[in-house]
Design an enzyme around this catalytic site. Sequence first.
Site, PDB file in Angstrom:
ATOM      1  N   PRO A 316      19.554  53.845 -31.533  1.00  0.00           N
ATOM      2  CA  PRO A 316      19.825  52.431 -31.265  1.00  0.00           C
ATOM      3  C   PRO A 316      20.013  51.564 -32.501  1.00  0.00           C
ATOM      4  O   PRO A 316      19.172  50.721 -32.846  1.00  0.00           O
ATOM      5  CB  PRO A 316      18.593  52.002 -30.463  1.00  0.00           C
ATOM      6  CG  PRO A 316      17.501  52.880 -30.982  1.00  0.00           C
ATOM      7  CD  PRO A 316      18.140  54.201 -31.290  1.00  0.00           C
ATOM      8  N   CYS A 317      21.166  51.719 -33.151  1.00  0.00           N
ATOM      9  CA  CYS A 317      21.433  50.914 -34.342  1.00  0.00           C
ATOM     10  C   CYS A 317      21.615  49.430 -34.011  1.00  0.00           C
ATOM     11  O   CYS A 317      21.580  48.582 -34.911  1.00  0.00           O
ATOM     12  CB  CYS A 317      22.649  51.461 -35.089  1.00  0.00           C
ATOM     13  SG  CYS A 317      24.133  51.634 -34.089  1.00  0.00           S
ATOM     14  N   HIS A 318      21.796  49.105 -32.732  1.00  0.00           N
ATOM     15  CA  HIS A 318      21.929  47.687 -32.349  1.00  0.00           C
ATOM     16  C   HIS A 318      20.605  46.938 -32.497  1.00  0.00           C
ATOM     17  O   HIS A 318      20.593  45.702 -32.441  1.00  0.00           O
ATOM     18  CB  HIS A 318      22.425  47.577 -30.899  1.00  0.00           C
ATOM     19  CG  HIS A 318      21.488  48.171 -29.893  1.00  0.00           C
ATOM     20  ND1 HIS A 318      21.501  49.515 -29.572  1.00  0.00           N
ATOM     21  CD2 HIS A 318      20.498  47.612 -29.137  1.00  0.00           C
ATOM     22  CE1 HIS A 318      20.564  49.742 -28.666  1.00  0.00           C
ATOM     23  NE2 HIS A 318      19.955  48.621 -28.387  1.00  0.00           N
TER      24      HIS A 318
END
Length: 359
Positions: A316-318
């Site tokens: 989850p780079c967001h």
Amino acid sequence: MRDLPDHDRLYAALVARDPAYEGVALVGVTSTGIFCRLTCPARKPLARNCRWFDSAQAAMQAGFRACLRCRPQGAQADAHPVIARLTQALAQDPDHRWSEGCLTRMGLDPSTVRRLFRQHFGQSFLQMARAARLRQGMGRLNQGGRMIDAQLDSGFDSASGFRRAFVQLFGHPPHRMTSDADLRADWLDTPLGGMIAIADTQALHLLEFVDRKALPAGLRRLSVMTGGRIGLGRTGITDMTEAALQDYFAGRAGRLQVPVRLAGTAFQTRVWQELQAIPAGQTRSYAQLAAAIGQPSAVRAVAGANGANRLALVVPCHRVIGADGTLTGYAGGLWRKEKLIALEAGYRDLAGISPDKAR
């Protein structure tokens, strides 16, 4: 309340209608009892009349009513009636062959529509519609259909147009992806648009939104790394990924439990593993991420590894935001990042994490 930027910074952003604060803060105006986005076109209140909130729910609990102009209860793109009208039309009939003439007949100016969609989604509405049609062609090829049938299902006038659209997405013409292969690529639908999943029988190798500009280059790199062993179709891992996405967007699971293949350098892998450790509903800055892997001076390298991630949502780079609390760049589009963070606030609430501890 979450640890928001200070009053002066937020008020300056409100006066400037700074879009970087979309999804980060809302303003409640005590003189009117209304809360708005910081980008609201309405006349700006005095600084002393402003209260700041990290969510629409918090503003409403404080007794404020939602502004009817900027519609702060939804994502920024949802607030525009033209975008809402067209995205609903596309969802209802993804096979429709859209053109500028269609927009004109709806009483819309094609140039205005183009500008709005590029501003919010990084691509035009006609490009989004074309991708939706390409999905139909992929489905026919996955089922062993002929190329001409896939072309017609996609609504393309010519075989060359279908091949060109396919190459732009995958980096390969369709015939290169229909033979026996160890890795299988398939299209998965989500509430935030289509995604391409590539998996073998053991792990997920790639999961990306189809409109990400770097997707073709990423697919080509993966093809080179695997000796061109990518074909169309799905495996049990694809099915597992699809089910995990459905649970995630339905609010049933904040972590996508899917076996993955982290194909990167040792440093990149450490960053990606640390990203996976961030709980849904929480965020980190690049500096915090660098400190967590024991390399506090490697902030820029961490940002680079974050951008090189090929497993959207699963890694989850967001959940990485600016040190000042603003939304920073996201390869899938800032509009998606805004919606994902808003979605995950529900996971934070379910876990009993107070907003001020979510960072």
